[in-house]
Design a protein around this motif. Structure first.
Motif, PDB file in Angstrom:
ATOM      1  N   ALA A   1      35.360  40.471  41.426  1.00 38.20           N
ATOM      2  CA  ALA A   1      34.626  40.406  42.706  1.00 38.20           C
ATOM      3  C   ALA A   1      35.583  40.827  43.794  1.00 38.20           C
ATOM      4  CB  ALA A   1      34.115  38.991  42.967  1.00 38.20           C
ATOM      5  N   ASN A   2      35.214  41.842  44.533  1.00 38.98           N
ATOM      6  CA  ASN A   2      36.030  42.301  45.660  1.00 38.98           C
ATOM      7  C   ASN A   2      37.454  42.616  45.220  1.00 38.98           C
ATOM      8  OD1 ASN A   2      33.813  41.622  47.491  1.00 38.98           O
ATOM      9  ND2 ASN A   2      34.296  39.532  46.871  1.00 38.98           N
ATOM     10  N   VAL A   3      37.580  43.249  44.087  1.00 41.54           N
ATOM     11  CA  VAL A   3      38.893  43.572  43.522  1.00 41.54           C
ATOM     12  C   VAL A   3      38.968  45.039  43.113  1.00 41.54           C
ATOM     13  CG1 VAL A   3      40.451  43.137  41.579  1.00 41.54           C
ATOM     14  CG2 VAL A   3      39.301  41.232  42.699  1.00 41.54           C
TER      15      VAL A   3
ATOM     16  N   GLY B   1      41.674  39.863  39.165  1.00 44.62           N
ATOM     17  CA  GLY B   1      41.804  39.478  40.579  1.00 44.62           C
ATOM     18  C   GLY B   1      41.104  38.161  40.850  1.00 44.62           C
ATOM     19  N   SER B   2      41.438  37.148  40.051  1.00 46.26           N
ATOM     20  CA  SER B   2      40.707  35.871  40.091  1.00 46.26           C
ATOM     21  C   SER B   2      41.134  34.979  41.242  1.00 46.26           C
ATOM     22  CB  SER B   2      40.878  35.148  38.762  1.00 46.26           C
ATOM     23  OG  SER B   2      42.225  35.257  38.321  1.00 46.26           O
ATOM     24  N   ASN B   3      42.156  35.397  42.011  1.00 45.87           N
ATOM     25  CA  ASN B   3      42.575  34.691  43.223  1.00 45.87           C
ATOM     26  C   ASN B   3      42.747  33.187  42.938  1.00 45.87           C
ATOM     27  OD1 ASN B   3      42.006  33.547  46.218  1.00 45.87           O
ATOM     28  ND2 ASN B   3      42.779  35.630  46.374  1.00 45.87           N
ATOM     29  N   ASP B   4      42.128  32.319  43.754  1.00 41.93           N
ATOM     30  CA  ASP B   4      42.368  30.877  43.572  1.00 41.93           C
ATOM     31  C   ASP B   4      41.430  30.233  42.552  1.00 41.93           C
ATOM     32  OD1 ASP B   4      39.973  30.747  44.957  1.00 41.93           O
ATOM     33  OD2 ASP B   4      40.839  30.014  46.818  1.00 41.93           O
ATOM     34  N   GLY B   5      40.744  31.064  41.779  1.00 44.84           N
ATOM     35  CA  GLY B   5      39.939  30.542  40.667  1.00 44.84           C
ATOM     36  C   GLY B   5      38.542  30.086  41.047  1.00 44.84           C
TER      37      GLY B   5
ATOM     38  N   VAL C   1      42.138  26.348  36.072  1.00 47.04           N
ATOM     39  CA  VAL C   1      41.734  27.706  35.680  1.00 47.04           C
ATOM     40  C   VAL C   1      42.943  28.425  35.070  1.00 47.04           C
ATOM     41  CG1 VAL C   1      40.930  29.949  36.533  1.00 47.04           C
ATOM     42  CG2 VAL C   1      39.931  27.836  37.435  1.00 47.04           C
ATOM     43  N   LYS C   2      42.797  28.837  33.817  1.00 45.45           N
ATOM     44  CA  LYS C   2      43.894  29.508  33.111  1.00 45.45           C
ATOM     45  C   LYS C   2      44.129  30.879  33.749  1.00 45.45           C
ATOM     46  CE  LYS C   2      45.375  30.448  28.410  1.00 45.45           C
ATOM     47  NZ  LYS C   2      45.000  30.483  27.003  1.00 45.45           N
ATOM     48  N   THR C   3      45.345  31.115  34.203  1.00 48.63           N
ATOM     49  CA  THR C   3      45.604  32.333  34.999  1.00 48.63           C
ATOM     50  C   THR C   3      46.935  32.958  34.620  1.00 48.63           C
ATOM     51  OG1 THR C   3      44.437  31.248  36.829  1.00 48.63           O
ATOM     52  CG2 THR C   3      45.712  33.213  37.377  1.00 48.63           C
ATOM     53  N   LEU C   4      46.914  34.271  34.448  1.00 47.57           N
ATOM     54  CA  LEU C   4      48.139  35.030  34.200  1.00 47.57           C
ATOM     55  C   LEU C   4      48.508  35.725  35.505  1.00 47.57           C
ATOM     56  CD1 LEU C   4      50.074  36.244  31.963  1.00 47.57           C
ATOM     57  CD2 LEU C   4      48.468  38.157  31.877  1.00 47.57           C
TER      58      LEU C   4
ATOM     59  N   GLU D   1      45.778  37.712  37.860  1.00 44.52           N
ATOM     60  CA  GLU D   1      45.918  37.684  39.314  1.00 44.52           C
ATOM     61  C   GLU D   1      47.389  37.915  39.700  1.00 44.52           C
ATOM     62  OE1 GLU D   1      44.033  37.434  42.298  1.00 44.52           O
ATOM     63  OE2 GLU D   1      46.123  37.727  42.910  1.00 44.52           O
ATOM     64  N   PRO D   2      47.690  39.024  40.379  1.00 41.76           N
ATOM     65  CA  PRO D   2      49.093  39.326  40.690  1.00 41.76           C
ATOM     66  C   PRO D   2      49.714  38.481  41.815  1.00 41.76           C
ATOM     67  CG  PRO D   2      47.656  41.016  41.608  1.00 41.76           C
ATOM     68  CD  PRO D   2      46.781  40.097  40.829  1.00 41.76           C
ATOM     69  N   SER D   3      48.895  37.931  42.708  1.00 37.30           N
ATOM     70  CA  SER D   3      49.458  37.182  43.851  1.00 37.30           C
ATOM     71  C   SER D   3      49.760  35.751  43.395  1.00 37.30           C
ATOM     72  CB  SER D   3      48.485  37.208  45.032  1.00 37.30           C
ATOM     73  OG  SER D   3      48.245  38.553  45.415  1.00 37.30           O
ATOM     74  N   ALA D   4      51.067  35.472  43.257  1.00 40.64           N
ATOM     75  CA  ALA D   4      51.494  34.253  42.560  1.00 40.64           C
ATOM     76  C   ALA D   4      51.010  32.962  43.233  1.00 40.64           C
ATOM     77  CB  ALA D   4      53.017  34.246  42.440  1.00 40.64           C
ATOM     78  N   ASN D   5      50.967  32.944  44.568  1.00 41.41           N
ATOM     79  CA  ASN D   5      50.564  31.700  45.239  1.00 41.41           C
ATOM     80  C   ASN D   5      49.110  31.348  44.979  1.00 41.41           C
ATOM     81  OD1 ASN D   5      50.120  34.071  46.905  1.00 41.41           O
ATOM     82  ND2 ASN D   5      49.501  32.722  48.551  1.00 41.41           N
ATOM     83  N   VAL D   6      48.228  32.361  45.018  1.00 40.70           N
ATOM     84  CA  VAL D   6      46.808  32.049  44.788  1.00 40.70           C
ATOM     85  C   VAL D   6      46.568  31.763  43.301  1.00 40.70           C
ATOM     86  CG1 VAL D   6      45.907  33.184  46.857  1.00 40.70           C
ATOM     87  CG2 VAL D   6      46.139  34.524  44.762  1.00 40.70           C
ATOM     88  N   ALA D   7      47.349  32.430  42.426  1.00 38.46           N
ATOM     89  CA  ALA D   7      47.241  32.176  40.977  1.00 38.46           C
ATOM     90  C   ALA D   7      47.611  30.718  40.690  1.00 38.46           C
ATOM     91  CB  ALA D   7      48.162  33.123  40.205  1.00 38.46           C
ATOM     92  N   GLU D   8      48.641  30.224  41.385  1.00 36.30           N
ATOM     93  CA  GLU D   8      49.081  28.837  41.199  1.00 36.30           C
ATOM     94  C   GLU D   8      47.983  27.871  41.660  1.00 36.30           C
ATOM     95  OE1 GLU D   8      51.660  28.021  39.451  1.00 36.30           O
ATOM     96  OE2 GLU D   8      51.100  25.924  39.747  1.00 36.30           O
ATOM     97  N   GLU D   9      47.340  28.236  42.777  1.00 32.23           N
ATOM     98  CA  GLU D   9      46.232  27.407  43.287  1.00 32.23           C
ATOM     99  C   GLU D   9      45.120  27.327  42.228  1.00 32.23           C
ATOM    100  OE1 GLU D   9      46.026  25.680  46.098  1.00 32.23           O
ATOM    101  OE2 GLU D   9      43.890  25.156  46.007  1.00 32.23           O
ATOM    102  N   ALA D  10      44.839  28.460  41.579  1.00 34.09           N
ATOM    103  CA  ALA D  10      43.798  28.483  40.530  1.00 34.09           C
ATOM    104  C   ALA D  10      44.165  27.518  39.406  1.00 34.09           C
ATOM    105  CB  ALA D  10      43.641  29.905  39.986  1.00 34.09           C
ATOM    106  N   ARG D  11      45.434  27.555  38.992  1.00 38.16           N
ATOM    107  CA  ARG D  11      45.875  26.657  37.893  1.00 38.16           C
ATOM    108  C   ARG D  11      45.674  25.202  38.289  1.00 38.16           C
ATOM    109  NH1 ARG D  11      50.492  30.189  38.124  1.00 38.16           N
ATOM    110  NH2 ARG D  11      49.887  32.010  36.924  1.00 38.16           N
TER     111      ARG D  11
END
Ligand code: DWN
Ligand code: SAH
Length: 405
Positions: free
Chosen positions: A166-168, A103-107, A138-141, A124-134
């Motif tokens: 955290a909070n996940v 649940g790494s959210n926006d990284g 931040v390497k994110t699946l 991180e399942p929520s694609a928009n926040v995962a994209e923000e992390a990248r």
């Protein structure tokens, strides 16, 4: 009804009524098809787990336009820096370690490791926040954490030295499957570290707004030990945190692989003294919630009668429980100010209060602002000195309903 963890028969001790998705900020044309479920907390006296009876499907809550971004609070970004440093100093002593985050959210947390070239992976399942992390390196699946994901990652990345969250964890209903996935992905002497809002704080502060669809559990140390103990993990250390209105960090390891710190026993004792294990405590909590609702409704009713303007500050997930439980809508709250573009121009779930950009609040001069992100109070008070010096006043409802002087 049965407890999700141990299967014992248990029943809700109260109902907050019909609730929409806490983060289901919507457009006017979506009002008629809005989704509702019954929000009912319950406490299992067998395994000590505080949980909600019904939770909407994970895919309905976490998707390609999940509107919560961790980076919206600077204080939380700083907290994540300290969290990463704490983990690094204590648990990353091997060569070329791997840090994973569920649940790494926006990284915001993993970025600390990315910047120091530490191998890392966010799930991180929520694609928009995962994209923000990248976009922050931040390497994110994009996936829900599961045994299949853990198996694939163990092959592609190797096993993790630490798995963080955290909070996940309090969002995931099937913690047995999380524990199985951790078992696959974590090195034999690795640790699982997570932090979540703490049950003791929620009861003490009547912060019932921590209870909403995403938060299927509000943990105590007793609950965490009994949930993960079923899968061969034990709590080896705990640390109380001020974040999100009072949280607890838990460090877990496979049973017998690491010493258990004295703080764990101390916290378990303190929980007994606070009567967190007794059904009576939850009856008292229900009364606290009812009193809080009566007082907030009375205060907002009085201000309305006197012709005062009241707006909401920060369209939090938590506020969905408050507005719907207390039946507070656009008659009482003119609009909610929020910094998140995905929420602005939309309406709050259930009660349909308009959400407007923070710039509108800054240019406006409402008499009162209801502090919905009370957990970020210090940060917000610091940033909003002008509102106060222009005569604006803050209304809070945690730990008690009052106008701040
Ligand atoms: O557990 C969760 C926590 C970590 O974050 C999630 N289930 C969802 C979310 O809960 P929340 O929405 O109650 O989080 P916050 O951090 O209390 O509030 C975030 C919202 O507040 C965002 O929409 C941004 C807004 N905000 C603002 O408008 N001005 C926040 C701050 C700090 C501000 O100054
Ligand atoms: N860790 C961040 C985000 C917390 S919000 C912070 O503390 O600010 C909860 C996050 O958990 C969301 O980003 C959501 O998409 C993610 N999440 C929910 N269920 C999950 C699951 N089963 N596996 C991994 N992440 C999950």
């Amino acid at each position: 009804m049965n407890c999700r963890i141990c299967g014992s028969s248990t029943a809700p001790f109260m109902s907050f009524g019909r609730m929409p998705l806490a983060n289901g900020f919507l457009r006017e044309q979506e009002f008629s098809s809005e989704y509702f479920y019954e929000l009912q907390p319950m406490f299992c006296e067998t395994c000590h787990t505080f949980q909600i009876a019904e939770q909407p499907a994970p895919e309905a809550m976490f998707h390609g336009s999940y509107p919560f971004y961790s980076r919206t609070s600077c204080a939380m970004v700083e907290h994540f820096g300290r969290y990463a440093q704490w983990v690094g100093e204590r648990y990353l002593d091997g060569r070329d370690p791997l840090v994973a985050e569920i649940g790494s959210n926006d990284g915001a947390l993993l970025e600390y490791f990315a910047k120091r070239s530490v191998r890392h992976i966010g799930i991180e399942p929520s694609a928009n926040v995962a994209e923000e992390a990248r976009s922050h390196g931040v390497k994110t699946l994009t996936a829900f954490f599961s045994s299949d994901v853990a198996e694939a990652l163990a092959i592609e990345e190797g096993k993790a030295d630490v798995i963080l969250a955290a909070n996940v964890m309090c969002h995931i209903p099937d913690l047995g499957s999380v524990a199985s996935a951790v078992d696959i992905f974590l090195k034999p002497e690795g640790v699982l570290v997570f932090e979540d809002p703490y049950l003791g704080d929620m009861l003490a502060k009547t912060s019932y707004d921590q209870i909403y669809d995403e938060h299927v559990y509000i943990f105590s140390c007793h609950a965490v030990n009994s949930i993960f103990g079923r899968s061969g993990l034990e709590v080896i250390d705990v640390q109380a945190l001020p974040t999100h209105g009072g949280s607890m960090r838990y460090v877990l390891a496979r049973c017998g692989t690491r010493p258990v710190e004295a703080a764990v026993k101390e916290l378990m004792e303190a929980e007994k003294n606070l009567e967190l294990h007794l059904a009576d405590r939850y009856d008292r909590f229900r009364e606290q919630c009812e009193t809080s609702r009566t007082q907030l409704r009375a205060l907002l009713g009085r201000l309305k009668e006197e012709g005062d303007r009241v707006v909401g500050y920060a369209a939090t997930s938590k506020s969905t429980t408050v507005f719907n439980y207390c039946e507070i809508g656009p008659d009482e709250i003119e609009y909610i100010s929020d910094t998140t573009p995905l929420k602005q121009g939309r309406f709050s779930p259930g009660m349909h209060i308009p959400v407007r950009p923070h710039e509108d609040f800054a240019a406006d001069c409402p008499g009162y602002a209801l502090l919905l992100a009370w957990n970020h109070r210090d940060e917000i008070m610091k940033n909003e000195q002008e509102f106060y010096s222009n005569g604006g006043r803050w209304i809070v409802f945690v730990p008690q309903v009052e106008i701040l002087s």
